[in-house]
Design a protein around this motif. Structure first.
Motif, mmCIF file in Angstrom:
data_model
loop_
_atom_site.group_PDB
_atom_site.id
_atom_site.type_symbol
_atom_site.label_atom_id
_atom_site.label_comp_id
_atom_site.label_asym_id
_atom_site.label_seq_id
_atom_site.Cartn_x
_atom_site.Cartn_y
_atom_site.Cartn_z
ATOM 1 N N LEU A 148 0.831 -1.204 0.000
ATOM 2 C CA LEU A 148 0.000 0.000 0.000
ATOM 3 C C LEU A 148 0.867 1.256 0.000
ATOM 4 O O LEU A 148 0.558 2.235 -0.689
ATOM 5 C CB LEU A 148 -0.936 0.008 1.209
ATOM 6 C CG LEU A 148 -2.107 -0.965 1.151
ATOM 7 C CD1 LEU A 148 -2.879 -0.942 2.464
ATOM 8 C CD2 LEU A 148 -3.032 -0.615 0.009
ATOM 9 N N TYR A 149 1.946 1.225 0.767
ATOM 10 C CA TYR A 149 2.840 2.378 0.801
ATOM 11 C C TYR A 149 3.450 2.614 -0.583
ATOM 12 O O TYR A 149 3.535 3.761 -1.037
ATOM 13 C CB TYR A 149 3.949 2.156 1.834
ATOM 14 C CG TYR A 149 4.978 3.248 1.839
ATOM 15 C CD1 TYR A 149 4.712 4.478 2.427
ATOM 16 C CD2 TYR A 149 6.219 3.068 1.226
ATOM 17 C CE1 TYR A 149 5.649 5.484 2.416
ATOM 18 C CE2 TYR A 149 7.159 4.063 1.216
ATOM 19 C CZ TYR A 149 6.867 5.273 1.807
ATOM 20 O OH TYR A 149 7.803 6.273 1.795
ATOM 21 N N ASP A 150 3.870 1.542 -1.244
ATOM 22 C CA ASP A 150 4.440 1.683 -2.587
ATOM 23 C C ASP A 150 3.422 2.257 -3.565
ATOM 24 O O ASP A 150 3.753 3.128 -4.382
ATOM 25 C CB ASP A 150 4.946 0.338 -3.104
ATOM 26 C CG ASP A 150 6.206 -0.119 -2.407
ATOM 27 O OD1 ASP A 150 6.902 0.739 -1.819
ATOM 28 O OD2 ASP A 150 6.496 -1.332 -2.454
ATOM 29 N N ILE A 151 2.190 1.791 -3.494
ATOM 30 C CA ILE A 151 1.151 2.292 -4.401
ATOM 31 C C ILE A 151 0.883 3.766 -4.134
ATOM 32 O O ILE A 151 0.761 4.568 -5.069
ATOM 33 C CB ILE A 151 -0.131 1.447 -4.255
ATOM 34 C CG1 ILE A 151 0.112 0.057 -4.835
ATOM 35 C CG2 ILE A 151 -1.313 2.111 -4.942
ATOM 36 C CD1 ILE A 151 -1.005 -0.921 -4.544
ATOM 37 N N LYS A 152 0.802 4.142 -2.864
ATOM 38 C CA LYS A 152 0.563 5.555 -2.531
ATOM 39 C C LYS A 152 1.731 6.428 -3.002
ATOM 40 O O LYS A 152 1.529 7.534 -3.504
ATOM 41 C CB LYS A 152 0.364 5.711 -1.025
ATOM 42 C CG LYS A 152 -0.974 5.202 -0.542
ATOM 43 C CD LYS A 152 -1.117 5.393 0.943
ATOM 44 C CE LYS A 152 -2.427 4.823 1.439
ATOM 45 N NZ LYS A 152 -2.569 4.990 2.894
#
Length: 138
Positions: free
Chosen positions: A65-69
């Motif tokens: 999720l952090y990478d996508i954000k």
């Protein structure tokens, strides 16, 4: 042996009363824990591995999720930069379009009097798809 309160079978303790003994006898209670049964050990191990697996899965999901954000944020900044470039280039295009008539006049071009452009196409280069010899562009 002395007579003590009417009983001759009692030992005298006069010698040990006033002195400290050389060693003191102490007893220590030792409790041994019985080892855990194998099934209970396996249950604890499986429980711990399950909890570690769940925590690892949550960490992996949060990192995704952090990478996508982070990618979305980077894309937004790139979009803003490209929008700025598009505005600059559109301003530059308008400036160049304003200079076209001046440059054409310098080179000797004149604006046509009648509307549309007539192009003569020779018969030897025509294809089956062309309907006529003269094409009109407006």
């Amino acid at each position: 042996m002395a007579y003590t309160r009417g009983n001759l079978a009692v030992k005298e303790k006069t010698a040990t009363r006033g002195q400290n003994p050389r060693y003191r006898e102490t007893t220590k209670v030792v409790t041994r824990r019985s080892p855990l049964p194998i099934r209970e050990k396996l249950l604890y191990m499986v429980t711990i591995l399950f909890c570690v697996g769940i925590m690892g899965g949550l960490l992996w999901q949060n990192s995704q999720l952090y990478d996508i954000k982070r990618q979305a944020f980077n894309l937004n900044t790139e979009i803003q930069n490209i929008n700025v470039q598009v505005k600059e280039l559109s301003i530059q295009k308008e400036k160049l379009e304003e200079r076209i008539p001046e440059e054409a006049a310098k080179l000797g071009y004149v604006e046509p009097v009648d509307e549309g452009v007539h192009v003569q196409v020779p018969n030897s280069t025509t294809t089956e798809n062309q309907a006529s010899d003269v094409a009109t562009v407006r």
